[in-house]
Scaffold this active site. Structure first.
Site: not given
Length: 129
Positions: A8, A67, A115
């Site tokens: 995502h 991010h 991430e």
């Protein structure tokens, strides 16, 4: 590191209501969850989180992508974290349990936050609803 794909993107926005009208009406994303300061949207198999951060509007370069997250199977997560640590990668959050999955946030060489995340949007929504 056995990354299996894109997870995502979280995007900082100055006004959540204003941004939602664009993502929902213009881009035709599907609203999955609306919080006080965030919203989760789905677009095919991709999902994004919009998070209202008006304080970032003064620092124009801070609006936009917060991010980029990549999905990784939970069985590979600890090994990936160890690999980051062994390579002196700057870890900025985690590893932590977030919802039903594990996350670790780290910086690339230019300071872009990335991430590794082990759960899906459906799994995240189980703890948000």
């Amino acid at each position: 590191m056995n990354v299996q794909g894109f997870s995502h993107v979280t995007i900082n926005v100055s006004d959540l209501n204003h941004s939602l009208s664009f993502y929902l009406d213009v881009l035709k994303m599907r609203l999955v969850h609306r919080g006080r300061k965030d919203a989760y949207l789905e677009w095919g198999s991709a999902w994004i989180c919009l998070q209202e951060r008006p304080e970032k509007a003064k620092q124009r370069e801070q609006l936009g992508v917060d991010h980029v997250a990549f999905y990784i199977d939970e069985k590979d997560f600890d090994k990936a974290v160890k690999q980051l640590q062994e390579n002196n990668v700057e870890i900025v959050r985690g590893p932590i349990k977030r919802g039903l999955g594990w996350s670790v946030n780290f910086l690339d060489l230019d300071g872009t936050q990335l991430e590794l995340h082990t759960s899906t949007l459906a799994e995240r929504m189980k703890v948000w609803q």
